[in-house]
Design a protein around this motif. Structure first.
Motif, mmCIF file in Angstrom:
data_model
loop_
_atom_site.group_PDB
_atom_site.id
_atom_site.type_symbol
_atom_site.label_atom_id
_atom_site.label_comp_id
_atom_site.label_asym_id
_atom_site.label_seq_id
_atom_site.Cartn_x
_atom_site.Cartn_y
_atom_site.Cartn_z
ATOM 1 N N ASP A 266 0.853 -1.194 0.000
ATOM 2 C CA ASP A 266 0.000 0.000 0.000
ATOM 3 C C ASP A 266 0.888 1.242 0.000
ATOM 4 O O ASP A 266 2.116 1.132 0.149
ATOM 5 C CB ASP A 266 -1.025 -0.011 1.152
ATOM 6 C CG ASP A 266 -0.401 -0.040 2.532
ATOM 7 O OD1 ASP A 266 0.730 0.467 2.689
ATOM 8 O OD2 ASP A 266 -1.053 -0.565 3.456
ATOM 9 N N CYS A 267 0.256 2.389 -0.200
ATOM 10 C CA CYS A 267 1.018 3.645 -0.290
ATOM 11 C C CYS A 267 1.898 3.850 0.944
ATOM 12 O O CYS A 267 3.009 4.358 0.835
ATOM 13 C CB CYS A 267 0.066 4.834 -0.450
ATOM 14 S SG CYS A 267 -0.863 4.809 -2.000
ATOM 15 N N GLY A 268 1.396 3.443 2.093
ATOM 16 C CA GLY A 268 2.135 3.653 3.339
ATOM 17 C C GLY A 268 3.485 2.948 3.363
ATOM 18 O O GLY A 268 4.371 3.351 4.113
ATOM 19 N N ASN A 269 3.659 1.899 2.546
ATOM 20 C CA ASN A 269 4.975 1.241 2.519
ATOM 21 C C ASN A 269 5.586 1.301 1.112
ATOM 22 O O ASN A 269 6.404 0.471 0.745
ATOM 23 C CB ASN A 269 4.925 -0.197 3.073
ATOM 24 C CG ASN A 269 3.976 -1.106 2.321
ATOM 25 O OD1 ASN A 269 3.871 -1.027 1.098
ATOM 26 N ND2 ASN A 269 3.274 -1.975 3.028
ATOM 27 N N CYS A 270 5.182 2.354 0.374
ATOM 28 C CA CYS A 270 5.737 2.600 -0.967
ATOM 29 C C CYS A 270 6.832 3.657 -0.837
ATOM 30 O O CYS A 270 6.694 4.606 -0.052
ATOM 31 C CB CYS A 270 4.626 3.107 -1.887
ATOM 32 S SG CYS A 270 5.216 3.694 -3.495
ATOM 33 N N SER A 271 7.892 3.511 -1.616
ATOM 34 C CA SER A 271 9.016 4.453 -1.516
ATOM 35 C C SER A 271 8.628 5.864 -1.943
ATOM 36 O O SER A 271 9.317 6.821 -1.610
ATOM 37 C CB SER A 271 10.198 3.962 -2.353
ATOM 38 O OG SER A 271 9.858 3.955 -3.713
ATOM 39 N N PHE A 272 7.524 6.005 -2.697
ATOM 40 C CA PHE A 272 7.124 7.339 -3.166
ATOM 41 C C PHE A 272 6.263 8.100 -2.161
ATOM 42 O O PHE A 272 6.036 9.296 -2.319
ATOM 43 C CB PHE A 272 6.343 7.225 -4.490
ATOM 44 C CG PHE A 272 7.184 6.715 -5.621
ATOM 45 C CD1 PHE A 272 8.249 7.445 -6.104
ATOM 46 C CD2 PHE A 272 6.904 5.486 -6.208
ATOM 47 C CE1 PHE A 272 9.036 6.970 -7.152
ATOM 48 C CE2 PHE A 272 7.675 4.995 -7.254
ATOM 49 C CZ PHE A 272 8.745 5.739 -7.726
ATOM 50 N N PHE A 273 5.745 7.419 -1.134
ATOM 51 C CA PHE A 273 4.852 8.062 -0.172
ATOM 52 C C PHE A 273 5.617 9.104 0.636
ATOM 53 O O PHE A 273 6.680 8.796 1.192
ATOM 54 C CB PHE A 273 4.247 7.004 0.753
ATOM 55 C CG PHE A 273 3.171 7.524 1.672
ATOM 56 C CD1 PHE A 273 1.974 7.994 1.159
ATOM 57 C CD2 PHE A 273 3.351 7.525 3.050
ATOM 58 C CE1 PHE A 273 0.961 8.458 2.003
ATOM 59 C CE2 PHE A 273 2.350 7.982 3.904
ATOM 60 C CZ PHE A 273 1.153 8.449 3.374
ATOM 61 N N GLY B 44 1.667 13.031 0.503
ATOM 62 C CA GLY B 44 1.921 13.375 -0.887
ATOM 63 C C GLY B 44 2.531 12.211 -1.646
ATOM 64 O O GLY B 44 3.008 11.238 -1.057
ATOM 65 N N CYS B 45 2.488 12.319 -2.957
ATOM 66 C CA CYS B 45 3.090 11.318 -3.840
ATOM 67 C C CYS B 45 3.430 12.036 -5.135
ATOM 68 O O CYS B 45 2.587 12.758 -5.663
ATOM 69 C CB CYS B 45 2.103 10.186 -4.110
ATOM 70 S SG CYS B 45 2.670 9.117 -5.461
ATOM 71 N N PRO B 46 4.654 11.864 -5.633
ATOM 72 C CA PRO B 46 5.041 12.565 -6.865
ATOM 73 C C PRO B 46 4.191 12.203 -8.087
ATOM 74 O O PRO B 46 4.179 12.943 -9.059
ATOM 75 C CB PRO B 46 6.506 12.173 -7.074
ATOM 76 C CG PRO B 46 6.818 11.124 -6.075
ATOM 77 C CD PRO B 46 5.732 11.070 -5.060
ATOM 78 N N MET B 47 3.469 11.095 -8.042
ATOM 79 C CA MET B 47 2.598 10.738 -9.174
ATOM 80 C C MET B 47 1.397 11.691 -9.243
ATOM 81 O O MET B 47 0.766 11.813 -10.282
ATOM 82 C CB MET B 47 2.052 9.309 -9.059
ATOM 83 C CG MET B 47 3.087 8.234 -8.835
ATOM 84 S SD MET B 47 4.339 8.223 -10.099
ATOM 85 C CE MET B 47 5.697 7.563 -9.149
ATOM 86 N N PHE B 48 1.078 12.297 -8.094
ATOM 87 C CA PHE B 48 -0.093 13.172 -8.006
ATOM 88 C C PHE B 48 0.315 14.506 -7.373
ATOM 89 O O PHE B 48 -0.017 14.766 -6.208
ATOM 90 C CB PHE B 48 -1.198 12.505 -7.167
ATOM 91 C CG PHE B 48 -1.636 11.165 -7.701
ATOM 92 C CD1 PHE B 48 -2.561 11.079 -8.735
ATOM 93 C CD2 PHE B 48 -1.101 9.990 -7.182
ATOM 94 C CE1 PHE B 48 -2.954 9.845 -9.243
ATOM 95 C CE2 PHE B 48 -1.495 8.746 -7.687
ATOM 96 C CZ PHE B 48 -2.421 8.681 -8.724
ATOM 97 N N PRO B 49 1.031 15.357 -8.118
ATOM 98 C CA PRO B 49 1.526 16.610 -7.542
ATOM 99 C C PRO B 49 0.398 17.462 -6.953
ATOM 100 O O PRO B 49 -0.658 17.615 -7.571
ATOM 101 C CB PRO B 49 2.170 17.316 -8.735
ATOM 102 C CG PRO B 49 2.447 16.233 -9.732
ATOM 103 C CD PRO B 49 1.364 15.205 -9.533
ATOM 104 N N TRP C 113 -3.197 2.341 -3.218
ATOM 105 C CA TRP C 113 -2.217 1.615 -4.065
ATOM 106 C C TRP C 113 -2.366 2.102 -5.500
ATOM 107 O O TRP C 113 -3.474 2.480 -5.921
ATOM 108 C CB TRP C 113 -2.505 0.113 -4.035
ATOM 109 C CG TRP C 113 -1.454 -0.738 -4.742
ATOM 110 C CD1 TRP C 113 -0.306 -1.236 -4.200
ATOM 111 C CD2 TRP C 113 -1.460 -1.190 -6.109
ATOM 112 N NE1 TRP C 113 0.387 -1.971 -5.140
ATOM 113 C CE2 TRP C 113 -0.290 -1.954 -6.329
ATOM 114 C CE3 TRP C 113 -2.340 -1.005 -7.179
ATOM 115 C CZ2 TRP C 113 0.026 -2.544 -7.562
ATOM 116 C CZ3 TRP C 113 -2.030 -1.590 -8.412
ATOM 117 C CH2 TRP C 113 -0.856 -2.351 -8.592
ATOM 118 N N CYS C 114 -1.261 2.077 -6.245
ATOM 119 C CA CYS C 114 -1.331 2.315 -7.694
ATOM 120 C C CYS C 114 -0.244 1.470 -8.344
ATOM 121 O O CYS C 114 0.635 0.932 -7.658
ATOM 122 C CB CYS C 114 -1.192 3.804 -8.044
ATOM 123 S SG CYS C 114 0.499 4.347 -8.305
ATOM 124 N N SER C 115 -0.297 1.389 -9.678
ATOM 125 C CA SER C 115 0.611 0.484 -10.389
ATOM 126 C C SER C 115 2.057 0.978 -10.403
ATOM 127 O O SER C 115 2.943 0.250 -10.846
ATOM 128 C CB SER C 115 0.107 0.232 -11.810
ATOM 129 O OG SER C 115 -0.005 1.455 -12.487
#
Ligand code: SF4
Length: 103
Positions: A64-71, A81-86, A95-97
């Motif tokens: 999930d986003c919480g354990n994603c390097s981009f979170f 925040g997430c760089p995929m969604f400025p 989650w996203c792909s």
């Protein structure tokens, strides 16, 4: 000497309040909607348990986003925040792909 200390104090207060303001502004950033075009392109779901596993075979339970390097939220934040969604926030349970496990 006295005036440089004063200048330092004023500058420090300015930096601290600017930081507080930007954090506050970010906390109010809109949440990403699943209907958002980028969300649809990336297969973003606010609840990772609803990911279309047939379409996204790379998804594995526990991701999930919480354990994603981009979170960009802190540990325990419900949104971040997430760089995929400025300028927007994703759910820590989402989650996203573009998911990439945090090291
Ligand atoms: S890149 Fe990571 S943090 Fe961003 S939406 Fe996708 S899974 Fe969530």
């Amino acid at each position: 000497m006295r005036s440089s200390r004063r200048t330092f104090l004023i500058t420090s207060i300015g930096v601290a309040s600017t930081f507080a303001l930007s954090r506050q502004a970010f906390a109010d950033a809109p949440k990403v909607a699943e209907t958002d075009p980028t969300a649809q392109a990336l297969g973003y779901r606010a609840d990772a348990s609803t990911v279309d596993k047939a379409k996204f075979a790379k998804f594995a339970p526990g991701q999930d986003c919480g354990n994603c390097s981009f979170f960009q939220g802190k540990a325990g934040d419900a949104f971040g925040g997430c760089p995929m969604f400025p300028g927007k926030q994703v759910s820590a349970k989402g989650w996203c792909s573009a998911y990439n496990k945090k090291a």
